[in-house]
Design a protein around this motif. Structure first.
Motif, short mmCIF file in Angstrom:
data_model
loop_
_atom_site.label_atom_id
_atom_site.label_comp_id
_atom_site.label_asym_id
_atom_site.label_seq_id
_atom_site.Cartn_x
_atom_site.Cartn_y
_atom_site.Cartn_z
N GLU A 175 0.79 -1.23 0.00
CA GLU A 175 0.00 0.00 0.00
C GLU A 175 0.82 1.29 0.00
N SER A 176 2.11 1.19 0.34
CA SER A 176 2.90 2.43 0.48
C SER A 176 4.36 2.21 0.13
N TRP B 175 6.72 2.90 2.10
CA TRP B 175 7.28 2.30 3.32
C TRP B 175 7.18 0.79 3.24
N ARG B 176 5.99 0.30 2.86
CA ARG B 176 5.75 -1.14 2.82
C ARG B 176 6.68 -1.81 1.83
N ASP C 271 6.37 -5.08 12.67
CA ASP C 271 5.78 -3.80 12.25
C ASP C 271 4.55 -3.42 13.07
N ARG C 272 3.48 -4.20 12.98
CA ARG C 272 2.28 -3.87 13.75
C ARG C 272 2.03 -4.93 14.81
N THR D 17 7.83 0.01 15.28
CA THR D 17 8.02 1.41 15.47
C THR D 17 7.24 1.87 16.69
N ALA E 231 -0.01 1.44 13.70
CA ALA E 231 0.54 2.75 13.31
C ALA E 231 -0.55 3.83 13.34
N ARG F 127 -0.24 6.79 16.25
CA ARG F 127 -0.03 8.17 15.76
C ARG F 127 -1.20 9.05 16.16
N PHE G 56 -3.78 4.43 4.37
CA PHE G 56 -2.33 4.45 4.09
C PHE G 56 -1.99 4.51 2.60
N GLU H 224 -1.13 10.39 8.33
CA GLU H 224 -0.48 9.32 9.10
C GLU H 224 0.47 8.44 8.28
N ASN H 225 0.72 8.77 7.03
CA ASN H 225 1.93 8.28 6.33
C ASN H 225 2.22 9.18 5.13
N ASP I 277 6.87 8.50 8.19
CA ASP I 277 7.62 7.50 7.42
C ASP I 277 9.01 8.02 7.02
O1 GYE Z 1 3.76 4.01 8.27
C1 GYE Z 1 2.70 3.05 6.40
C2 GYE Z 1 2.42 1.66 6.06
O2 GYE Z 1 2.68 -0.05 9.79
C3 GYE Z 1 4.40 1.47 10.23
O3 GYE Z 1 2.17 1.05 7.32
C4 GYE Z 1 3.57 0.83 9.19
C5 GYE Z 1 2.80 1.78 8.32
C6 GYE Z 1 3.60 2.84 7.58
O4 GYE Z 1 1.49 1.47 5.10
O5 GYE Z 1 3.28 3.76 5.35
#
Ligand code: GYE
Length: 312
Positions: free
Chosen positions: A27-28, A30-31, A105-106, A121, A161, A165, A189, A214-215, A245
């Protein structure tokens, strides 16, 4: 090579440590950096055999993946749970099968007997840091007495996350009577959802001073929506943008003056997972909770030089 298909399992070199990794999705940015880091660390060269499963942002796919890892009798399961709830049953199955689970991660809201450890994180601290940064910034701008209207583009509802946040920022918000949270909306995200949500928020409120995204990817979408609406953002614009991120494109956005500040979330978990599994293989105990090291960046810093030192 990433392996799928159970019948081939017997062909795997028995000296390799087999790890099943259930990833959230892609999705991002970061991922993607996170996936790459895990794939680069858990290689055959390093003594691992990685089974990678992308859940495409669906918890049911993750539950299926964990069950298939159990059937394949992997040595370790690494799970990045999309949301915190709903994991008790499947993690109990993994425990009954004697397979250690590393949450990555989560977090999952389960009895701590059901996982070996967690790496990730400190999202609540990131949220607090973002609030403290805003207070400081507004003071420097001489706006600390002004009424400040804030909106939040939130991450996937119920994800660690998102929860951290939101709560962390809220803690600082409560200390400022003149800050007002006008609205919070779920942007899942992703950049596309971030843009859509920001369009809705701009149509609803004409007096937004700050957007907390939030990202980074949602921030990129929000910036597009703000500009499309003929508004401006960033240090020289009229809407302050805060994000989380610190992926490489977020540095571009700060350098371009579109985003004010980014609170880092380090996605490079691969080496840490490698270290944890190696310790467990050697019969050592590992810390239950392991936070990544993180910083923050804003447009007052020498971003060009900082970016050169960074790996994602
Ligand atoms: O910030 C976001 C991603 O869980 C920390 O998940 C992660 C978050 C991150 O999709 O960009």
């Amino acid at each position: 090579e990433v392996y799928t298909g159970m019948q081939e399992m017997s062909e795997v070199d028995e000296n390799l440590i087999v790890v099943g990794f259930s990833q959230v999705g892609s999705e991002s940015d970061w991922r993607n950096a996170h996936t790459q880091s895990v794939k680069e660390a858990l290689t055959e060269e390093n003594g691992f055999y990685l089974i990678f499963e992308d859940a495409q942002q669906k918890q049911e796919n993750q539950i299926k993946a964990v069950r298939s890892f159990i059937l394949q009798e992997v040595d370790y399961i690494v799970l990045a749970p999309i949301v915190e709830t709903g994991w008790e049953a499947v993690l109990q199955e993994a425990k009954d099968a004697g397979i250690p689970v590393i949450l990555d991660d989560r977090l999952a809201d389960v009895d701590e007997e059901l996982y070996t450890c967690w790496v990730g994180t400190n999202a609540e601290k990131e949220g607090e840091d973002a609030g403290l940064w805003l207070a400081d910034y507004l003071e420097k701008e001489g706006r600390d007495e002004e009424e400040i209207n804030i909106v939040t583009v939130q991450g996937t509802a119920g994800a660690t996350a998102q929860i951290g946040r939101t709560d962390g920022f809220q803690k600082i918000l409560k200390q400022h009577d003149n800050w007002k949270m006008l609205d919070r909306m779920d942007g899942d995200f992703t950049q596309a959802k971030g843009q859509e949500v920001m369009e809705t928020l701009l149509a609803k409120y004409d007096d937004i001073d700050v957007v907390v995204c939030e990202n980074d990817n949602m921030a990129f979408g929000a910036v597009d929506a703000i500009r499309a609406a003929g508004r401006t953002c960033g240090p020289d614009g009229d809407i302050i943008i805060i994000s989380f991120d610190a992926v490489s494109a977020a540095f571009d956005a700060m350098i371009a003056g579109e985003i004010n500040a980014v609170f880092e979330c380090n996605p490079l978990h691969g080496p840490k997972l490698q270290e944890i599994i190696t310790s467990l293989e050697a019969g050592k105990t590992v810390d239950k909770i392991q936070y990544m090291e993180e910083a923050y960046f804003d447009t007052t810093m020498d971003l060009e030089s900082i970016r050169k030192e960074r790996a994602y």
